[in-house]
Scaffold this motif. Structure first.
Motif, PDB file in Angstrom:
ATOM      1  N   ASP A 131       0.812  -1.227   0.000  1.00  0.00           N
ATOM      2  CA  ASP A 131       0.000   0.000   0.000  1.00  0.00           C
ATOM      3  C   ASP A 131       0.846   1.278   0.000  1.00  0.00           C
ATOM      4  N   ASP A 132       2.075   1.167  -0.502  1.00  0.00           N
ATOM      5  CA  ASP A 132       2.959   2.327  -0.626  1.00  0.00           C
ATOM      6  C   ASP A 132       2.669   3.001  -1.968  1.00  0.00           C
ATOM      7  N   LYS A 133       1.530   3.671  -2.062  1.00  0.00           N
ATOM      8  CA  LYS A 133       1.074   4.219  -3.328  1.00  0.00           C
ATOM      9  C   LYS A 133       2.019   5.284  -3.895  1.00  0.00           C
ATOM     10  N   GLU A 134       2.685   5.993  -3.040  1.00  0.00           N
ATOM     11  CA  GLU A 134       3.617   7.025  -3.505  1.00  0.00           C
ATOM     12  C   GLU A 134       5.032   6.483  -3.681  1.00  0.00           C
ATOM     13  N   LEU A 135       5.200   5.202  -3.434  1.00  0.00           N
ATOM     14  CA  LEU A 135       6.477   4.506  -3.608  1.00  0.00           C
ATOM     15  C   LEU A 135       7.624   5.191  -2.867  1.00  0.00           C
ATOM     16  N   MET A 175      -0.135  -4.956  -5.585  1.00  0.00           N
ATOM     17  CA  MET A 175      -0.841  -4.113  -6.558  1.00  0.00           C
ATOM     18  C   MET A 175      -1.818  -4.910  -7.424  1.00  0.00           C
ATOM     19  N   TYR A 190      -4.231   1.054  -8.683  1.00  0.00           N
ATOM     20  CA  TYR A 190      -2.776   1.186  -8.651  1.00  0.00           C
ATOM     21  C   TYR A 190      -2.193   1.530 -10.021  1.00  0.00           C
ATOM     22  N   ASP A 192      -1.854   4.438 -11.474  1.00  0.00           N
ATOM     23  CA  ASP A 192      -0.943   5.584 -11.376  1.00  0.00           C
ATOM     24  C   ASP A 192       0.305   5.239 -10.566  1.00  0.00           C
ATOM     25  N   THR A 193       0.143   4.387  -9.560  1.00  0.00           N
ATOM     26  CA  THR A 193       1.308   3.949  -8.786  1.00  0.00           C
ATOM     27  C   THR A 193       2.270   3.167  -9.675  1.00  0.00           C
ATOM     28  N   TRP A 194       1.717   2.297 -10.490  1.00  0.00           N
ATOM     29  CA  TRP A 194       2.553   1.481 -11.388  1.00  0.00           C
ATOM     30  C   TRP A 194       3.222   2.356 -12.449  1.00  0.00           C
TER      31      TRP A 194
END
Length: 498
Positions: A131-135, A175, A190, A192-194
């Motif tokens: 759940d680290d969407k902002e990486l 993800m 996810y 946008d995260t990817w």
């Protein structure tokens, strides 16, 4: 007496005319790899009898320019880089020079994997925290022991440099809809995260002094039988991800980085091409398409390749992965690589309707046939899979054994350059980036030929004779020609310098 003089001058005139119409000789260098033992050997005695019957006529037409070459090369996998770390410094340097140095294959286009793949030592992700969407916890630490040092060493010996194409096998399991390394799809939440993941990867590698030339969106989006790392897309799902997420993100952060769609076998190429290039909007962020060869051991799918070119003539069409799969390497036995002994995954596992596409086929023949077939049908880049594997065909965490052009035994610090290495070198060493494939006529369907004009004006002609009969080649360019002996079961690269 007058008649005698008349006959003499008539004969002299005929001789002068005959001399005038004799074509000037081409100045060439000839390099050969053959079942008889030559390995990229420069031939000093290659001339053939000009009056020999059944001469094969090959005419070159340099004004007929086709696609521009992006490059040739192989892949930086964790398995390959790990093995190089196990060898002596001398053998490590020898292999890197052989692939990237001026005395070697001069690889110009390469590939590597983002996150782990089957040719990794274990499964890992650069985004391990759920759940680290902002990486915020993104890291390429895993690559710093092996892949990155190998790339840097290759950069040191490469005079002209090389491009790197990076491919993910899967996103982090957190993800995906199935929360697994294998199979499943990227959850829309996810997307946008990817897309951010790709951008952060470019940044991280740039911080190591390595530029990433381009990406494929996903290695084998149709899956691989639920065996090793994978993630699935339909053609329209991939197009949507690129059009609305990955494309805009890279345009904002790294607009010069290329995006290639698809990245799997050619028999399904048309449906992916139709989706990518359906409209101007869907086409915008696709710089090209990547393909693999695993649909057949011998068929290179010319119709599908031509279809892709006609649909998008100004886009890249790159063969991004190939290897002799489902085989354990044969050690120091060159003859084996010229024999119809090798099978592939399809020999055992292909559906019955596709079995005929997977006969036993000689490894050298498969490489030479496919590369020439690709070049003659608008493919502009050709990338092999692992550059180095061990005598077991690994390491591979899934035990998916394959063959590489260079095989090593790290226990004894031995290196074996197989005939596949020399076969690839016939193209990578002599057909350089920005070369143009040119038109030709070939009078003999038993041999395959391709030709390219390099930026320096030289022309490289690659001829492949799979058969058991020696051939006499009459090669002509404009008003010049030369006759060359082509051995049975051989590949020749002829460099025309005038």
């Amino acid at each position: 007496m007058k008649n005698t003089k008349y006959l003499f001058f008539t004969f002299l005139s005929f001789m002068i005319i005959s001399c005038d119409v004799q074509k000037e000789k081409l100045v060439v260098e000839v390099y050969e790899t053959s079942a008889s033992g030559n390995n990229l050997q420069k031939l000093e005695n290659f001339s053939a009898d000009e009056n020999q019957e059944n001469t094969v006529k090959i005419k070159l037409f340099p004004k007929q320019k086709k696609q521009t070459i992006t490059g040739f090369g192989g892949s930086f996998t964790e398995s390959t880089a790990y093995l190089l770390n196990k060898l002596s410094k001398e053998n490590r340097a020898k292999i890197i020079e052989a692939y990237f140095g001026e005395s070697g294959a001069k690889y110009s286009l390469t590939r590597t994997h983002m996150n782990s793949c089957d040719f990794s030592l274990s499964q890992y992700s650069y985004a391990p925290v759920e759940d680290d969407k902002e990486l915020k916890h993104f890291t390429i630490e895993e690559d710093k022991d092996d892949i990155i040092p190998m790339i840097k060493d290759a950069m040191k010996v490469s005079k002209d440099g090389f491009r790197i194409l990076s491919s993910p096998w899967t996103a982090s399991p957190w993800m995906k809809d199935n929360k697994k390394w294998v199979g499943g799809k990227l959850l829309p939440e996810y997307y946008d995260t990817w897309a951010l993941f790709f951008s952060k990867y470019v940044t991280a590698y740039k911080n190591e002094g390595i530029d990433i030339w381009g990406f494929t969106v996903e290695n084998e989006p149709l899956g691989n039988g639920n065996n090793w790392e994978s993630m699935h897309y339909t053609p329209d799902e991939m197009t949507n991800f690129v059009q609305n997420h990955l494309g805009p993100k890279l345009e904002a952060d790294y607009p010069n980085v290329k995006i290639l769609g698809y990245d799997q076998n050619r028999e399904h190429l048309k449906e992916w091409i139709d989706s990518q290039y359906a409209t101007e909007a869907t086409s915008k962020y696709f710089d090209g398409t990547a393909i693999h060869w695993y649909a057949s051991t011998f068929h290179y799918y010319p119709e599908e390749l031509q279809y892709a070119h006609k649909k998008a003539p100004n886009k890249y069409l790159i063969q991004s992965e190939a290897c002799i799969d489902a085989e354990v390497p044969v050690w120091k036995d060159d003859a084996w690589y010229w024999k119809k002994e090798a099978t592939d995954w399809g020999w055992d596992w292909a559906p019955e309707k596709d079995k005929h596409m997977h006969p036993k086929y000689a490894p050298v023949n498969r490489y030479a046939r496919d590369i020439i077939g690709c070049l003659n049908n608008y493919v502009d880049g050709w990338i092999d899979w692992n550059m180095v594997l061990d005598t077991k065909g690994g390491p591979n965490w899934f035990k998916n054994w394959c063959i590489a052009p260079v095989i090593v035994n790290p226990e004894t610090d031995e290196v074996y350059f197989t005939p596949l290495y020399y076969t690839l070198s016939h193209f990578s060493k002599f057909i350089r980036p920005e070369a143009k494939i040119i038109g030709l006529e070939n009078s003999d369907k038993e041999i395959m030929v391709t030709a390219a004009e390099n930026p320096d004006g030289t022309i490289a002609v690659v001829i492949f004779n799979e058969g058991e009969n020696k051939k006499n080649i009459e090669l002509s360019l404009n008003e010049k020609e030369i006759n060359v002996n082509l051995n049975k079961q051989s590949i020749q690269t002829i460099i025309i310098t005038n």
